[in-house]
Write a protein that holds these residues in place. Structure first.
Motif, short mmCIF file in Angstrom:
data_model
loop_
_atom_site.label_atom_id
_atom_site.label_comp_id
_atom_site.label_asym_id
_atom_site.label_seq_id
_atom_site.Cartn_x
_atom_site.Cartn_y
_atom_site.Cartn_z
N ALA A 32 55.31 57.32 -57.47
CA ALA A 32 54.48 57.93 -56.33
C ALA A 32 53.56 57.82 -56.54
O ALA A 32 52.42 57.65 -56.13
CB ALA A 32 55.44 58.73 -55.13
N ALA A 33 53.10 58.03 -57.77
CA ALA A 33 51.71 58.54 -58.62
C ALA A 33 51.98 57.26 -59.36
O ALA A 33 50.25 57.25 -60.01
CB ALA A 33 52.52 59.79 -59.19
N ALA A 34 52.25 56.67 -59.27
CA ALA A 34 51.92 55.24 -60.73
C ALA A 34 50.68 54.57 -59.57
O ALA A 34 49.14 53.79 -60.45
CB ALA A 34 53.42 54.45 -60.30
N ARG A 41 46.10 61.61 -60.34
CA ARG A 41 47.72 61.44 -60.80
C ARG A 41 47.83 62.28 -61.75
O ARG A 41 48.43 62.96 -61.80
CB ARG A 41 47.59 59.98 -61.73
CG ARG A 41 48.97 59.86 -62.08
CD ARG A 41 49.28 58.12 -63.05
NE ARG A 41 48.37 57.77 -63.37
CZ ARG A 41 48.45 57.92 -64.67
NH1 ARG A 41 49.49 58.91 -65.67
NH2 ARG A 41 47.69 57.01 -65.55
N LEU A 42 46.93 62.13 -62.58
CA LEU A 42 47.23 63.30 -63.67
C LEU A 42 46.59 65.03 -63.10
O LEU A 42 47.41 66.03 -63.05
CB LEU A 42 45.81 63.41 -64.94
CG LEU A 42 45.70 62.33 -65.48
CD1 LEU A 42 44.73 61.74 -66.36
CD2 LEU A 42 47.11 61.76 -65.99
N GLU A 43 45.55 64.97 -61.77
CA GLU A 43 46.33 66.16 -61.10
C GLU A 43 46.68 66.79 -60.62
O GLU A 43 47.49 67.53 -60.32
CB GLU A 43 44.50 65.80 -60.23
CG GLU A 43 43.16 66.79 -61.16
CD GLU A 43 42.22 65.91 -60.52
OE1 GLU A 43 42.45 65.31 -59.18
OE2 GLU A 43 40.64 66.11 -60.50
N LEU A 44 47.83 65.55 -59.31
CA LEU A 44 48.59 65.34 -59.67
C LEU A 44 49.64 66.23 -59.63
O LEU A 44 50.64 67.13 -59.61
CB LEU A 44 49.28 64.46 -58.51
CG LEU A 44 50.79 64.50 -57.45
CD1 LEU A 44 50.60 65.37 -56.55
CD2 LEU A 44 51.18 62.78 -57.68
N TRP A 45 50.08 65.86 -61.44
CA TRP A 45 50.93 65.68 -62.23
C TRP A 45 50.61 67.02 -62.30
O TRP A 45 51.93 67.91 -63.25
CB TRP A 45 51.40 64.62 -63.89
CG TRP A 45 52.12 63.86 -63.19
CD1 TRP A 45 51.83 62.58 -62.44
CD2 TRP A 45 53.45 63.49 -63.10
NE1 TRP A 45 52.77 61.74 -62.66
CE2 TRP A 45 53.94 62.23 -63.37
CE3 TRP A 45 54.93 64.49 -63.37
CZ2 TRP A 45 55.22 61.91 -63.41
CZ3 TRP A 45 55.38 64.22 -63.92
CH2 TRP A 45 55.78 62.91 -64.04
N ARG A 46 49.85 67.76 -63.14
CA ARG A 46 48.94 68.72 -63.59
C ARG A 46 49.66 69.46 -62.35
O ARG A 46 50.37 70.99 -62.60
CB ARG A 46 47.96 69.71 -63.73
CG ARG A 46 47.81 70.28 -64.17
CD ARG A 46 46.15 70.64 -64.08
NE ARG A 46 45.82 72.10 -65.08
CZ ARG A 46 45.98 73.35 -64.74
NH1 ARG A 46 46.67 73.22 -64.02
NH2 ARG A 46 45.63 74.16 -65.56
N GLY A 47 48.90 69.58 -61.05
CA GLY A 47 49.51 70.63 -60.29
C GLY A 47 51.31 70.96 -59.48
O GLY A 47 51.62 71.76 -59.76
N VAL A 48 51.82 69.62 -59.97
CA VAL A 48 53.50 69.77 -59.91
C VAL A 48 54.48 70.67 -60.44
O VAL A 48 54.78 71.42 -60.65
CB VAL A 48 53.80 67.85 -59.52
CG1 VAL A 48 55.41 68.01 -59.68
CG2 VAL A 48 53.69 67.95 -58.64
N LEU A 49 53.39 70.41 -62.66
CA LEU A 49 54.18 70.73 -63.54
C LEU A 49 53.52 72.85 -63.36
O LEU A 49 54.65 73.09 -63.75
CB LEU A 49 54.17 69.79 -64.58
CG LEU A 49 54.00 69.00 -64.71
CD1 LEU A 49 53.86 68.13 -66.21
CD2 LEU A 49 55.91 68.57 -64.68
N ALA A 50 52.85 72.62 -62.29
CA ALA A 50 52.21 74.24 -62.69
C ALA A 50 53.10 74.58 -61.89
O ALA A 50 53.40 75.86 -61.71
CB ALA A 50 50.92 73.90 -62.19
N ARG A 51 54.16 74.03 -61.01
CA ARG A 51 54.82 74.96 -59.72
C ARG A 51 56.25 74.97 -60.64
O ARG A 51 57.33 75.92 -60.37
CB ARG A 51 55.08 74.37 -59.01
CG ARG A 51 53.68 75.14 -57.87
CD ARG A 51 52.56 74.50 -56.54
NE ARG A 51 53.27 72.55 -56.23
CZ ARG A 51 51.57 72.31 -56.92
NH1 ARG A 51 50.80 72.48 -56.80
NH2 ARG A 51 51.98 70.60 -56.33
#
Length: 151
Positions: A32-34, A41-51
């Motif tokens: 989905a992020a691709a 994409r990088l901001e999305l991953w950072r936010g998801v991994l932070a949770r």
């Protein structure tokens, strides 16, 4: 309900949360992020991994406490071989997570905050590789613990 039932429940909850989260990241979030712009994409991953990563810490605690309880109760020498294999692969998974937490995760967070997209992309690539490896280990651990009870 016995304490053993409660410990098994907590163990399965911890495993479900951790392995399920990795499967979501690998199979759903990554594709989905691709299609996003690199920064998004990088901001999305950072936010998801932070949770997600705090939940991994909770999972590790649940798995270690419940597994340790069961192993202590049965006795290490009397435990089924599958439990020994599960202990080995579980500890390896924890080590891989620690390598993510103290390595590329810290770099990803700092790089996204500084809008250093090249460094963030490298860090995310390393995280994804290790999560993929840990996901495979998690599936192997589940297989050993369920299918390997006779070993």
């Amino acid at each position: 309900m016995t304490v053993n039932h409660l410990m098994l429940f907590l163990h399965v909850c911890g495993v479900t949360l951790w392995v399920g989260g990795m499967a979501f990241a690998w199979a759903c979030l990554r594709p989905a992020a691709a299609g996003l712009a690199p920064a998004a994409r990088l901001e999305l991953w950072r936010g998801v991994l932070a949770r997600f990563f705090p939940l991994v810490w909770v999972s590790i605690a649940l798995i270690a406490l419940s597994g340790g309880y069961r192993l202590f109760e049965v006795g290490f020498a009397s435990a089924p071989r599958a439990w020994h294999a599960m202990l080995f692969t579980g500890n390896l998974m924890m080590a891989v997570f620690l390598s993510i937490w103290f390595g590329p995760w810290q770099r990803l967070r700092a790089a996204v905050d500084a809008e250093d997209w090249a460094t963030a992309a490298l860090a995310l690539g390393r995280i994804r590789q290790r999560v993929g490896f840990n996901l495979a280990l998690g599936v192997l651990t589940i297989a050993v613990s369920t299918l390997g009870l006779g070993i």
